[in-house]
Design a protein around this motif. Structure first.
Motif, mmCIF file in Angstrom:
data_model
loop_
_atom_site.group_PDB
_atom_site.id
_atom_site.type_symbol
_atom_site.label_atom_id
_atom_site.label_comp_id
_atom_site.label_asym_id
_atom_site.label_seq_id
_atom_site.Cartn_x
_atom_site.Cartn_y
_atom_site.Cartn_z
ATOM 1 N N ALA A 243 18.529 58.890 38.861
ATOM 2 C CA ALA A 243 19.775 58.115 38.913
ATOM 3 C C ALA A 243 20.941 58.991 39.364
ATOM 4 N N SER A 244 21.038 60.183 38.813
ATOM 5 C CA SER A 244 22.115 61.102 39.204
ATOM 6 C C SER A 244 22.050 61.446 40.688
ATOM 7 N N ALA A 245 20.850 61.721 41.183
ATOM 8 C CA ALA A 245 20.686 62.065 42.599
ATOM 9 C C ALA A 245 21.064 60.883 43.492
ATOM 10 N N LEU A 246 20.664 59.682 43.099
ATOM 11 C CA LEU A 246 21.000 58.493 43.891
ATOM 12 C C LEU A 246 22.499 58.247 43.906
ATOM 13 N N LEU A 247 23.151 58.435 42.768
ATOM 14 C CA LEU A 247 24.600 58.256 42.700
ATOM 15 C C LEU A 247 25.323 59.282 43.572
ATOM 16 N N ARG A 248 24.861 60.529 43.530
ATOM 17 C CA ARG A 248 25.483 61.560 44.370
ATOM 18 C C ARG A 248 25.316 61.236 45.845
ATOM 19 N N ARG A 249 24.205 60.575 46.183
ATOM 20 C CA ARG A 249 23.949 60.174 47.561
ATOM 21 C C ARG A 249 24.820 58.996 47.985
ATOM 22 N N GLY A 250 25.408 58.312 47.012
ATOM 23 C CA GLY A 250 26.288 57.192 47.331
ATOM 24 C C GLY A 250 25.691 55.826 47.076
ATOM 25 N N ASP A 251 24.488 55.779 46.503
ATOM 26 C CA ASP A 251 23.840 54.508 46.221
ATOM 27 C C ASP A 251 24.384 53.875 44.944
ATOM 28 N N THR A 252 24.170 52.582 44.808
ATOM 29 C CA THR A 252 24.465 51.863 43.577
ATOM 30 C C THR A 252 23.183 51.829 42.765
ATOM 31 N N VAL A 253 23.269 52.159 41.492
ATOM 32 C CA VAL A 253 22.089 52.218 40.637
ATOM 33 C C VAL A 253 22.213 51.192 39.521
ATOM 34 N N VAL A 254 21.176 50.386 39.372
ATOM 35 C CA VAL A 254 21.045 49.497 38.227
ATOM 36 C C VAL A 254 19.923 50.087 37.388
ATOM 37 N N GLY A 255 20.274 50.676 36.264
ATOM 38 C CA GLY A 255 19.296 51.350 35.421
ATOM 39 C C GLY A 255 18.824 50.454 34.290
ATOM 40 N N VAL A 256 17.521 50.482 34.031
ATOM 41 C CA VAL A 256 16.919 49.688 32.959
ATOM 42 C C VAL A 256 16.092 50.614 32.080
ATOM 43 N N ASP A 257 16.273 50.491 30.767
ATOM 44 C CA ASP A 257 15.465 51.267 29.830
ATOM 45 C C ASP A 257 15.492 50.562 28.484
ATOM 46 N N ASN A 258 14.386 50.609 27.742
ATOM 47 C CA ASN A 258 14.373 49.965 26.435
ATOM 48 C C ASN A 258 14.639 50.931 25.283
ATOM 49 N N LEU A 259 14.877 52.191 25.580
ATOM 50 C CA LEU A 259 15.187 53.219 24.574
ATOM 51 C C LEU A 259 14.207 53.206 23.409
ATOM 52 N N ASN A 260 12.915 53.074 23.705
ATOM 53 C CA ASN A 260 11.931 53.119 22.627
ATOM 54 C C ASN A 260 11.887 54.517 22.031
ATOM 55 N N ASP A 261 11.164 54.677 20.963
ATOM 56 C CA ASP A 261 11.165 55.965 20.268
ATOM 57 C C ASP A 261 9.979 56.862 20.625
ATOM 58 N N TYR A 262 9.340 56.616 21.774
ATOM 59 C CA TYR A 262 8.269 57.511 22.205
ATOM 60 C C TYR A 262 8.830 58.920 22.416
ATOM 61 N N TYR A 263 10.022 58.986 22.991
ATOM 62 C CA TYR A 263 10.813 60.219 23.040
ATOM 63 C C TYR A 263 12.092 59.946 22.261
ATOM 64 N N ASP A 264 12.783 60.965 21.854
ATOM 65 C CA ASP A 264 13.963 60.852 21.014
ATOM 66 C C ASP A 264 15.033 59.951 21.643
ATOM 67 N N PRO A 265 15.358 58.814 21.016
ATOM 68 C CA PRO A 265 16.374 57.910 21.557
ATOM 69 C C PRO A 265 17.760 58.574 21.690
#
Length: 80
Positions: free
Chosen positions: A18-40
């Motif tokens: 997402a950071s790389a795409l934003l730096r490139r000038g793209d619009t990012v629509v990010g989706v995540d469910n923030l599950n606890d498989y990794y630290d939320p």
């Protein structure tokens, strides 16, 4: 400039993408469910880092998030 849907946007790979795409000038629509498989908390920190990458962090024109937290906070397990 493209509009890109990015799933898993709060994880390590997704947030860096997402950071790389934003730096490139793209619009990012990010989706995540923030599950606890990794630290939320780590995932929320990743989202904050990405937010500061946007050309204007106060603007919603280059970055939009859709975050949902599952009702069940338990992991599925597979028995062998």
């Amino acid at each position: 400039m493209k509009k890109i849907l990015l799933t898993g946007a709060a994880g390590f790979i997704g947030s860096n993408t997402a950071s790389a795409l934003l730096r490139r000038g793209d619009t990012v629509v990010g989706v995540d469910n923030l599950n606890d498989y990794y630290d939320p908390a780590r995932k929320r920190a990743n989202l904050e880092e990405v937010r500061t990458t946007a050309p204007d962090p106060r603007s919603s024109t280059s970055l939009r998030w859709r975050v949902s937290v599952p009702r069940s906070r338990t992991r599925s397990s597979i028995s062998t």
